[in-house]
Enzyme design. Structure first.
Site, PDB file in Angstrom:
ATOM      1  N   GLU A   1       0.657  -1.249   0.103  1.00 48.91           N
ATOM      2  CA  GLU A   1       0.078   0.268   0.201  1.00 48.91           C
ATOM      3  C   GLU A   1       0.703   1.415  -0.129  1.00 48.91           C
ATOM      4  O   GLU A   1       0.439   2.170  -0.255  1.00 48.91           O
ATOM      5  CB  GLU A   1      -0.795  -0.044   1.076  1.00 48.91           C
ATOM      6  CG  GLU A   1      -2.309  -1.512   1.392  1.00 48.91           C
ATOM      7  CD  GLU A   1      -1.410  -2.480   1.841  1.00 48.91           C
ATOM      8  OE1 GLU A   1      -0.104  -2.115   1.904  1.00 48.91           O
ATOM      9  OE2 GLU A   1      -2.151  -3.259   1.851  1.00 48.91           O
ATOM     10  N   LEU A   2       1.934   1.879   0.902  1.00 47.99           N
ATOM     11  CA  LEU A   2       2.730   2.352   1.391  1.00 47.99           C
ATOM     12  C   LEU A   2       3.287   2.708  -0.873  1.00 47.99           C
ATOM     13  O   LEU A   2       3.902   3.362  -1.051  1.00 47.99           O
ATOM     14  CB  LEU A   2       4.228   2.335   1.956  1.00 47.99           C
ATOM     15  CG  LEU A   2       4.881   3.292   1.948  1.00 47.99           C
ATOM     16  CD1 LEU A   2       3.967   4.676   2.630  1.00 47.99           C
ATOM     17  CD2 LEU A   2       5.693   3.330   3.244  1.00 47.99           C
TER      18      LEU A   2
ATOM     19  N   GLY B   1      22.900  -6.422 -21.371  1.00 49.76           N
ATOM     20  CA  GLY B   1      21.391  -7.080 -21.466  1.00 49.76           C
ATOM     21  C   GLY B   1      20.173  -6.540 -21.857  1.00 49.76           C
ATOM     22  O   GLY B   1      19.809  -6.939 -22.764  1.00 49.76           O
TER      23      GLY B   1
ATOM     24  N   ARG C   1      10.719   1.425  -4.070  1.00 51.13           N
ATOM     25  CA  ARG C   1      10.843  -0.663  -5.076  1.00 51.13           C
ATOM     26  C   ARG C   1      11.559  -1.943  -3.353  1.00 51.13           C
ATOM     27  O   ARG C   1      11.539  -1.541  -3.021  1.00 51.13           O
ATOM     28  CB  ARG C   1      12.593  -0.270  -5.403  1.00 51.13           C
ATOM     29  CG  ARG C   1      12.432  -1.607  -6.217  1.00 51.13           C
ATOM     30  CD  ARG C   1      13.664  -1.734  -7.570  1.00 51.13           C
ATOM     31  NE  ARG C   1      14.537  -2.712  -7.856  1.00 51.13           N
ATOM     32  CZ  ARG C   1      13.630  -3.380  -8.586  1.00 51.13           C
ATOM     33  NH1 ARG C   1      12.317  -2.957  -9.073  1.00 51.13           N
ATOM     34  NH2 ARG C   1      14.079  -4.853  -8.815  1.00 51.13           N
ATOM     35  N   CYS C   2      10.265  -2.892  -4.630  1.00 45.53           N
ATOM     36  CA  CYS C   2      10.147  -4.080  -3.955  1.00 45.53           C
ATOM     37  C   CYS C   2      10.344  -5.272  -4.440  1.00 45.53           C
ATOM     38  O   CYS C   2      10.652  -5.451  -5.318  1.00 45.53           O
ATOM     39  CB  CYS C   2       8.881  -3.748  -3.919  1.00 45.53           C
ATOM     40  SG  CYS C   2       8.004  -3.168  -2.388  1.00 45.53           S
TER      41      CYS C   2
ATOM     42  N   ASP D   1      26.534 -13.349 -15.447  1.00 46.19           N
ATOM     43  CA  ASP D   1      26.320 -11.650 -15.004  1.00 46.19           C
ATOM     44  C   ASP D   1      26.495 -11.729 -13.169  1.00 46.19           C
ATOM     45  O   ASP D   1      25.485 -13.277 -12.375  1.00 46.19           O
ATOM     46  CB  ASP D   1      24.948 -11.007 -15.017  1.00 46.19           C
ATOM     47  CG  ASP D   1      25.184 -10.410 -16.173  1.00 46.19           C
ATOM     48  OD1 ASP D   1      25.507  -9.983 -16.898  1.00 46.19           O
ATOM     49  OD2 ASP D   1      24.047 -10.604 -16.082  1.00 46.19           O
TER      50      ASP D   1
ATOM     51  N   HIS E   1      22.164   5.184 -15.973  1.00 48.15           N
ATOM     52  CA  HIS E   1      21.272   4.994 -14.191  1.00 48.15           C
ATOM     53  C   HIS E   1      20.409   6.839 -14.213  1.00 48.15           C
ATOM     54  O   HIS E   1      19.504   7.081 -13.622  1.00 48.15           O
ATOM     55  CB  HIS E   1      21.529   5.303 -12.434  1.00 48.15           C
ATOM     56  CG  HIS E   1      22.230   4.084 -12.444  1.00 48.15           C
ATOM     57  ND1 HIS E   1      23.250   3.852 -12.607  1.00 48.15           N
ATOM     58  CD2 HIS E   1      21.522   3.190 -11.784  1.00 48.15           C
ATOM     59  CE1 HIS E   1      23.205   2.111 -12.451  1.00 48.15           C
ATOM     60  NE2 HIS E   1      22.237   1.750 -12.204  1.00 48.15           N
TER      61      HIS E   1
HETATM   62  N1  GLN Z   1      21.902  -8.435 -17.898  1.00 49.64           N
HETATM   63  C1  GLN Z   1      21.561  -7.863 -16.545  1.00 49.64           C
HETATM   64  C2  GLN Z   1      20.748  -6.453 -17.633  1.00 49.64           C
HETATM   65  O1  GLN Z   1      21.033  -6.059 -18.447  1.00 49.64           O
HETATM   66  C3  GLN Z   1      22.712  -7.174 -16.061  1.00 49.64           C
HETATM   67  C4  GLN Z   1      21.904  -6.255 -14.933  1.00 49.64           C
HETATM   68  C5  GLN Z   1      22.348  -5.908 -14.035  1.00 49.64           C
HETATM   69  O2  GLN Z   1      23.749  -5.949 -14.194  1.00 49.64           O
HETATM   70  N2  GLN Z   1      22.290  -6.082 -12.547  1.00 49.64           N
HETATM   71  O3  GLN Z   1      19.652  -6.300 -16.898  1.00 49.64           O
END
Ligand code: GLN
Ligand code: ZN
Length: 757
Positions: free
Chosen positions: A23-24, A436, A519-520, A603, A698
């Site tokens: 909910e939050l 990826g 984020r969950c 990875d 990011h």
């Molecule tokens: N192969 C994954 C991606 O590209 C690697 C994600 C990650 O490094 N957390 O999403």
């Protein structure tokens, strides 16, 4: 005990707060999007707090943590409490919006950094301490929550991140000294806080000092003794409970015990019991015994826990039963799981079930074992059923691992591999690739939702995913990338996707846990021996490869990362479990290779996350982590190129291990640290190929050609051209297709420019 507060007997150190049905999360995200107002958000938050307290009291806790609610993060809450938000958010007039601006940034303000909370997958906001940071008490949040709790009749115990931990986790900015040098000043603010709480009649306060179980602070024990001698020496204060968790206190335990604080919390799941038994200084303390694991999902062995508690009773004035840490790290309740077999269900305890275990144990401690005979019998039966379950003992898997390990599990020498791969792949200098994932488009989300609701069938879902793959391949060909990926549209999550296909894992329906802010994640439960009934990725990858003449990378998640982002069985060493996961991944690499795939990426973004908190445990961990990765990647021919990818962390302490993974190509987050990682890799003798991220995924910003070319030239000072790859920092799934297209166009252009010299 020196204050008049009566000792409590049953508690937990904190609880989940995102809401049993998230909910939050929903409310906060709506508030951010402008779809609900402040009052509506506040009402959701107040309801969640009320329901949480009500259920904890009803279950029988006689001291209930409050101020553990958070709109985003408890460390950020502490920064607000002590007046340590950075100057750059001061202009945001509204208090809550200022808080969110610090957490998430806005058009004009860069957010604070975020990093992992000890060795968990929870992320906290890193406070910034500059030369001008002037601490001052801002108790509005805790006062508000206390008022609510008191009005509800809750035996409230406000919880705060303690001053040592707060400063140890903070980062110095603008040339300030290391934050811990400000400890005495900050303790003054905590002293004021204690006085205010005493004025309000609060009997107990909890100060969390998990940093005391790490080797991250020099003279931790001395700081602990000084700080709590001072706070404990205040005339006007509640009884003080210093709680620690995630590891062993070593010399900080007697140090804390020498201070006048009334209660000390120890994590008895992580060790500590012999130290507690041997500490005469505890004779006048309440020991808050964390015997119920707060961060994993297994049902407690009540018989054993009661034994541990009874042994402590002799060393302390009083013993309270508790979880080992906040149950923030586990889902709310098992009751929300409807599709789980009876045996597995009987082995588990989520947040609410842990509270009932705590209460039962406190009753057993007070009234004797017979008082909880029925609970102990149920716990014994669950443990016996778990031991006997054939799913926990797959002889074929165990036999194969021993065989492969005995035969060496080695690839050929690196230069021999490099030559064989170059013959096969014939790549240009500075090959370009991506990590990826490609953007999670609306079409992907809709398809997943429609599959779940039964609106489309598996065949239609597969058709739509293939269409996505075809789009991504076409885009990459147009962009002129050298090594392509299929884009991972079919994966909900890089761990869950594999967990759903492997034996030994259970994927929960509702086991949500806060990862950061709103984020969950839903960590799968790794309960049994791991086996791979059939190939997991081969169809998707070979489909992608059928659409292009360029090589397509097979894409797998490594064993350490799968462990880090799951709840892992606690009945055998992690190293053994890691080897089983590694075997499944190894089988997948072999099948990909047989299907004609020439490059496979495994990875390991969580390699750093599982690094133990105490120095003595680090080397053994890195040993098995490297072994597991090598087991997973050594089944293929020298001409098959193995990539790995790492991100999300300071690599310092694991840099040697990264080299030892011995992947042919390592792509690694580097854009924010300006390629420093390359020098670090050289320093440990790393001589395989490396793709330092040339732009930060990011951020929505499209990086220019020149800035990426500059990064590449910088990289070339550390790494020769024949070993350098060109790629972003991480996967692209959080970005839009427009951003990705523009960014990668520039990335390819930058590589061409630098190749041309
Ligand atoms: N192969 C994954 C991606 O590209 C690697 C994600 C990650 O490094 N957390 O999403
Ligand atoms: Zn990454």
């Amino acid at each position: 005990m020196s204050t008049t507060a009566a000792p409590f007997t049953a508690t937990i150190l904190g609880s989940p707060r995102i809401g049993p049905n998230r909910e939050l999360k929903r409310a906060v995200e709506k508030y951010w999007a402008g779809r609900i107002d402040r009052a509506e958000l506040a009402a959701v938050a107040a309801t969640l707090r009320r329901d949480t307290w009500e259920s904890l009291v009803a279950a029988g806790l006689d001291s209930v943590p409050v101020n553990t609610f958070s709109y985003y993060d408890q460390v950020l809450d502490t920064a607000v409490l002590v007046g340590a938000l950075p100057q750059r958010v001061a202009g945001v007039a509204d208090e809550l919006d200022r808080y969110f601006a610090a957490a998430r940034g806005n058009d004009a303000i860069a957010p604070l950094e975020m990093t992992k909370w000890f060795d968990t997958n929870y992320h906290y906001i890193v406070p910034e301490i500059g030369p001008d940071t002037a601490f001052s008490l801002n108790p509005a949040k805790v006062v508000g929550e206390l008022d609510e709790a008191v009005a509800q009749g809750v035996p409230a115990r406000p919880v705060f991140v303690g001053p040592i931990t707060f400063l140890a986790l903070a980062k110095a900015v603008d040339g300030a000294d290391t934050p811990i040098t400000r400890l005495d000043e900050l303790v003054g603010v905590y002293a004021e806080l204690l006085e205010l709480l005493a004025d309000r009649g609060v009997p107990w306060v909890q100060l969390d000092e998990p940093v005391l179980v790490t080797d991250g602070l020099q003279n931790a024990a001395e700081l602990a003794e000084r700080t709590y001698a001072r706070l404990g020496g205040r005339a006007k204060r509640p009884a003080i409970f210093v709680s620690t968790y995630f590891g062993e206190l070593t010399d900080s335990l007697p140090a804390l015990a020498r201070t006048p604080v009334e209660a000390i919390g120890v994590d008895l799941v992580a060790g500590n019991s012999s130290a507690v038994a041997a500490a005469p200084e505890l004779a006048d303390k309440l020991v808050v015994a964390g015997v119920v694991d707060g961060r994993n999902v297994w049902r407690t062995d009540l018989e054993k826990a009661l034994g541990t508690l009874a042994a402590l009773a002799g060393s302390a004035e009083a013993v309270a039963v508790s979880t080992s840490c906040s149950t923030l790290h586990v889902p709310y309740t098992l009751d929300a799981e409807h599709d789980i077999d009876a045996a597995l269900r009987s082995w588990l305890a989520f947040g609410f079930e842990k509270v009932t275990e705590v209460v039962a144990l406190s009753r057993g401690l007070r009234d004797g074992r017979e008082a909880i005979g029925a609970e102990i019998a149920a716990s014994d039966a669950a443990i016996a059923s778990r031991k006997a379950d054939p799913r926990l003992n797959n002889a074929a898997v165990r036999g194969r691992i021993s065989e492969i390990v005995a035969s060496g599990a080695q690839r050929g020498p690196a230069d021999q591999r490099r030559a064989a791969q170059q013959d096969r792949l014939n790549l240009p200098a500075l090959p370009t690739t991506t990590i990826g994932s490609y953007p999670q488009t609306t079409a992907i989300r809709v398809a997943r939702a429609e599959l779940r609701s039964g609106k489309i069938d598996a065949a239609e879902y597969e058709r739509r995913m293939k269409a996505e793959i075809a789009d991504v391949i076409k885009l990459q060909e147009e962009l002129g990338l050298d090594v392509l990926v299929h884009g991972e549209p079919e994966r909900n999550d890089m761990v869950q996707y594999f967990a759903e296909q492997l034996d030994g894992f259970f994927a929960t329906q509702n086991g949500w846990v806060q990862s950061y802010g709103s984020r969950c994640v839903r960590p799968p439960i790794l309960y049994g021996d791991v086996a791979r009934p059939k190939p997991m990725t081969v169809d998707w990858i070979t489909y992608a490869q059928s659409l292009t003449d360029k090589p397509v990378k097979g894409m797998l998640t490594g064993p350490v990362t799968i462990l880090a982002w799951s709840f892992v069985r606690d009945d055998q060493p992690l190293a053994e479990t890691a080897a089983q996961v590694a075997l499944a991944i190894r089988d997948e690499t072999v099948d990909l290779e047989s299907a004609g795939i020439a490059i496979i990426q495994v990875d390991e973004p969580a390699l750093r996350e599982l690094l133990p908190l105490r120095s003595k445990d680090k080397e053994p961990y890195l040993r098995w982590a490297v072994d597991a990765f090598r087991l997973s990647t050594s089944g293929v021919a020298d001409s098959t190129q193995i990539h790995t990818h790492l991100c999300y962390s300071e690599f310092g302490e694991v840099i040697g291990a990264i080299a030892e993974l011995d992947a042919d190509v390592t792509s690694i987050e580097a854009a924010r640290s300006h390629m420093e990682v390359l020098g670090d890799l050289n320093a440990v003798g790393f001589s395989n190929s490396v793709g330092p991220g040339v732009y930060d995924i990011h951020s929505p910003r499209v990086p220019g050609i020149e800035e990426m070319a500059t990064s590449l030239r910088e990289a070339l000072e550390a790494v020769p051209a024949e070993r350098l790859w060109v790629n972003p920092d991480c996967g692209l799934k959080t970005r839009s297709t427009d951003e990705v297209t523009a960014s990668l166009q520039n990335l390819v252009a930058a590589a061409e420019e630098v190749r041309a010299g």
